[in-house]
Design a protein around this motif. Structure first.
Motif, PDB file in Angstrom:
ATOM      1  N   ARG A 126       0.827  -1.216   0.000  1.00 14.12           N
ATOM      2  CA  ARG A 126       0.000   0.000   0.000  1.00 14.12           C
ATOM      3  C   ARG A 126       0.853   1.255   0.000  1.00 14.12           C
ATOM      4  N   GLY A 127       2.183   1.079  -0.078  1.00 16.61           N
ATOM      5  CA  GLY A 127       3.078   2.228  -0.130  1.00 16.61           C
ATOM      6  C   GLY A 127       3.552   2.699   1.221  1.00 16.61           C
ATOM      7  N   GLU A 128       3.412   1.849   2.252  1.00 16.22           N
ATOM      8  CA  GLU A 128       3.777   2.248   3.613  1.00 16.22           C
ATOM      9  C   GLU A 128       5.130   1.675   4.018  1.00 16.22           C
ATOM     10  N   SER A 129       6.072   1.604   3.081  1.00 19.91           N
ATOM     11  CA  SER A 129       7.397   1.082   3.375  1.00 19.91           C
ATOM     12  C   SER A 129       8.455   1.930   2.682  1.00 19.91           C
ATOM     13  N   SER A 130       9.614   2.052   3.356  1.00 17.74           N
ATOM     14  CA  SER A 130      10.716   2.819   2.775  1.00 17.74           C
ATOM     15  C   SER A 130      11.753   1.918   2.127  1.00 17.74           C
ATOM     16  N   THR A 131      11.608   0.608   2.291  1.00 19.53           N
ATOM     17  CA  THR A 131      12.598  -0.341   1.766  1.00 19.53           C
ATOM     18  C   THR A 131      12.103  -1.102   0.540  1.00 19.53           C
ATOM     19  N   LEU A 132      10.783  -1.242   0.405  1.00 16.58           N
ATOM     20  CA  LEU A 132      10.224  -1.975  -0.724  1.00 16.58           C
ATOM     21  C   LEU A 132       9.242  -1.083  -1.476  1.00 16.58           C
ATOM     22  N   THR A 133       9.286  -1.170  -2.770  1.00 15.39           N
ATOM     23  CA  THR A 133       8.281  -0.476  -3.570  1.00 15.39           C
ATOM     24  C   THR A 133       6.975  -1.269  -3.488  1.00 15.39           C
ATOM     25  N   PRO A 134       5.842  -0.628  -3.729  1.00 18.29           N
ATOM     26  CA  PRO A 134       4.565  -1.361  -3.719  1.00 18.29           C
ATOM     27  C   PRO A 134       4.558  -2.557  -4.665  1.00 18.29           C
ATOM     28  N   GLU A 135       5.219  -2.418  -5.828  1.00 21.58           N
ATOM     29  CA  GLU A 135       5.275  -3.512  -6.781  1.00 21.58           C
ATOM     30  C   GLU A 135       6.043  -4.689  -6.207  1.00 21.58           C
ATOM     31  N   GLU A 136       7.228  -4.433  -5.662  1.00 23.62           N
ATOM     32  CA  GLU A 136       8.052  -5.495  -5.086  1.00 23.62           C
ATOM     33  C   GLU A 136       7.327  -6.169  -3.928  1.00 23.62           C
ATOM     34  N   ALA A 137       6.684  -5.365  -3.078  1.00 29.21           N
ATOM     35  CA  ALA A 137       5.962  -5.929  -1.943  1.00 29.21           C
ATOM     36  C   ALA A 137       4.811  -6.821  -2.404  1.00 29.21           C
ATOM     37  N   GLY A 138       4.140  -6.394  -3.471  1.00 27.57           N
ATOM     38  CA  GLY A 138       3.046  -7.199  -4.006  1.00 27.57           C
ATOM     39  C   GLY A 138       3.535  -8.536  -4.523  1.00 27.57           C
ATOM     40  N   TRP A 139       4.677  -8.519  -5.211  1.00 22.96           N
ATOM     41  CA  TRP A 139       5.235  -9.772  -5.719  1.00 22.96           C
ATOM     42  C   TRP A 139       5.672 -10.687  -4.572  1.00 22.96           C
ATOM     43  N   LEU A 140       6.268 -10.111  -3.534  1.00 26.01           N
ATOM     44  CA  LEU A 140       6.707 -10.914  -2.400  1.00 26.01           C
ATOM     45  C   LEU A 140       5.521 -11.415  -1.577  1.00 26.01           C
ATOM     46  N   LEU A 141       4.459 -10.633  -1.507  1.00 26.31           N
ATOM     47  CA  LEU A 141       3.282 -11.031  -0.731  1.00 26.31           C
ATOM     48  C   LEU A 141       2.692 -12.328  -1.264  1.00 26.31           C
ATOM     49  N   ILE A 142       2.787 -12.523  -2.565  1.00 27.47           N
ATOM     50  CA  ILE A 142       2.295 -13.763  -3.171  1.00 27.47           C
ATOM     51  C   ILE A 142       2.981 -14.971  -2.543  1.00 27.47           C
ATOM     52  N   ARG A 143       4.269 -14.806  -2.180  1.00 28.75           N
ATOM     53  CA  ARG A 143       5.055 -15.921  -1.659  1.00 28.75           C
ATOM     54  C   ARG A 143       5.053 -15.991  -0.133  1.00 28.75           C
ATOM     55  N   ALA A 144       4.300 -15.120   0.515  1.00 26.94           N
ATOM     56  CA  ALA A 144       4.217 -15.158   1.979  1.00 26.94           C
ATOM     57  C   ALA A 144       3.070 -16.087   2.377  1.00 26.94           C
ATOM     58  N   PRO A 145       3.365 -17.280   2.900  1.00 26.24           N
ATOM     59  CA  PRO A 145       2.293 -18.232   3.203  1.00 26.24           C
ATOM     60  C   PRO A 145       1.409 -17.778   4.358  1.00 26.24           C
ATOM     61  N   MET A 146       0.159 -18.103   4.244  1.00 29.52           N
ATOM     62  CA  MET A 146      -0.768 -17.860   5.347  1.00 29.52           C
ATOM     63  C   MET A 146      -0.476 -18.857   6.468  1.00 29.52           C
ATOM     64  N   PRO A 147      -0.917 -18.586   7.692  1.00 25.82           N
ATOM     65  CA  PRO A 147      -0.685 -19.526   8.799  1.00 25.82           C
ATOM     66  C   PRO A 147      -1.343 -20.884   8.521  1.00 25.82           C
ATOM     67  N   ASN A 148      -0.721 -21.945   9.036  1.00 21.86           N
ATOM     68  CA  ASN A 148      -1.247 -23.294   8.807  1.00 21.86           C
ATOM     69  C   ASN A 148      -2.652 -23.481   9.354  1.00 21.86           C
ATOM     70  N   GLY A 202       0.838 -31.221   6.424  1.00 23.92           N
ATOM     71  CA  GLY A 202       0.694 -30.056   7.289  1.00 23.92           C
ATOM     72  C   GLY A 202       1.352 -28.813   6.751  1.00 23.92           C
ATOM     73  N   ASP A 203       1.783 -28.870   5.505  1.00 17.82           N
ATOM     74  CA  ASP A 203       2.446 -27.732   4.873  1.00 17.82           C
ATOM     75  C   ASP A 203       2.433 -27.970   3.373  1.00 17.82           C
ATOM     76  N   MET A 204       2.809 -26.946   2.614  1.00 17.76           N
ATOM     77  CA  MET A 204       2.924 -27.108   1.168  1.00 17.76           C
ATOM     78  C   MET A 204       4.069 -28.058   0.863  1.00 17.76           C
ATOM     79  N   TRP A 205       3.749 -29.240   0.330  1.00 19.61           N
ATOM     80  CA  TRP A 205       4.776 -30.253   0.047  1.00 19.61           C
ATOM     81  C   TRP A 205       5.268 -30.079  -1.377  1.00 19.61           C
ATOM     82  N   ASP A 206       6.584 -29.893  -1.512  1.00 22.28           N
ATOM     83  CA  ASP A 206       7.145 -29.701  -2.845  1.00 22.28           C
ATOM     84  C   ASP A 206       8.563 -30.255  -2.902  1.00 22.28           C
ATOM     85  N   GLU A 207       8.746 -31.458  -2.391  1.00 18.74           N
ATOM     86  CA  GLU A 207      10.063 -32.085  -2.426  1.00 18.74           C
ATOM     87  C   GLU A 207      10.502 -32.283  -3.880  1.00 18.74           C
TER      88      GLU A 207
END
Length: 273
Positions: A24-46, A114-119
């Protein structure tokens, strides 16, 4: 974190809430675009993911059973099998069945683990492939169904006898869609293994299910120009164009023609049959 870490490199040292704020633009280290791309890879709690997978086991089972019953019912009964249009229905059910059947096993593995399995790094790509195939197959089968209805509309408008497409021809078209769809889906899911430079990868979106997604500027371009175009924009554009033709040939000229279209979709019989 590398934005291009593939095929499944979860972001675990930055919370989803922090990434959402950065998006949402509330960071000084990541651009909104970069944060959006990284958010995709942030898993929700189990606590959310495991029930999600368990629910999808039963949803997929129900979908697979219904799709399989449709296929068997039509192909096993001569009265239904001799109606060419019913083979289009079978053609629609095949991608749905394959997706649902594969999804059962994927979700069982994830929930039991109990987690995303991707061996080995192949499960995420496989899930992305069959998910994309289910969507591509269904969309393009709808294209050839709309083409058939458009042919009927033309015959009705010209007041000539309509001959439904032969069953053999229908299955040739369906096979072309399945084979072509499979090749199409290989590019954004597995092509990077032989062409690492291709900007297409699959991610476990929020740790739930793997899909082809964008992760930087080049991948965003590829995602919309290739993946989304092939799965959505092009087939929807063709369907929309054909629907407008059907409307002009029937409703806009002869109201009775609409009844002929309706009868064809319900009984498979065209004018002059």
């Amino acid at each position: 974190y590398s934005l291009a870490a593939m095929p499944y490199d979860p972001v675990v040292h930055i919370s989803g809430d922090e990434l959402a704020a950065a998006a949402r633009g509330e960071s000084s280290t990541l651009t909104p675009e970069e944060a959006g791309w990284l958010l995709i890879r942030a898993p929700m709690p189990n606590v959310y993911r495991v029930p999600y997978w368990r629910a999808w086991v039963f949803i997929s089972m129900a979908s697979a059973v219904v799709s399989f019953m449709v296929i068997v019912l039509i192909l096993s009964r001569r009265r239904l099998r001799i109606q060419p249009f019913n083979h289009f229905i079978v053609g629609l059910a095949v991608p749905d069945f394959l997706f649902s059947f594969a999804c059962i096993f994927t979700c069982v593995i994830h929930s039991s683990h109990g987690d995303m399995w991707d061996e080995g790094g192949w499960m995420c790509d496989l899930q992305s492939f069959y998910t994309l195939f289910g969507a591509v197959g269904s969309m393009w089968v709808n294209v050839i169904i709309t083409m058939e209805v458009c042919t009927l509309a033309r015959c009705t408008h010209d007041m000539v006898s309509f001959r439904p497409t032969a069953v053999k021809t229908i299955w040739c078209r369906l096979t072309t869609i399945y084979v072509g769809g499979s090749l199409f889906c290989l590019v954004p899911t597995f092509a990077y293994k032989v062409m690492p430079s291709i900007p297409a990868r699959s991610y476990a979106v929020r740790g739930l299910n793997c899909l082809p997604v964008e992760y930087d500027a080049p991948s965003r371009l590829f995602f919309y120009l290739y993946t989304i175009n092939g799965i959505c924009f092009i087939p929807l554009g063709i369907i929309g164009f054909l629907c407008m033709r059907v409307w002009r040939l029937t409703v806009a000229t002869h109201k009775s023609s609409f009844i002929v279209i309706r009868d064809f979709l319900t009984t498979g019989a065209g004018p002059g049959a």
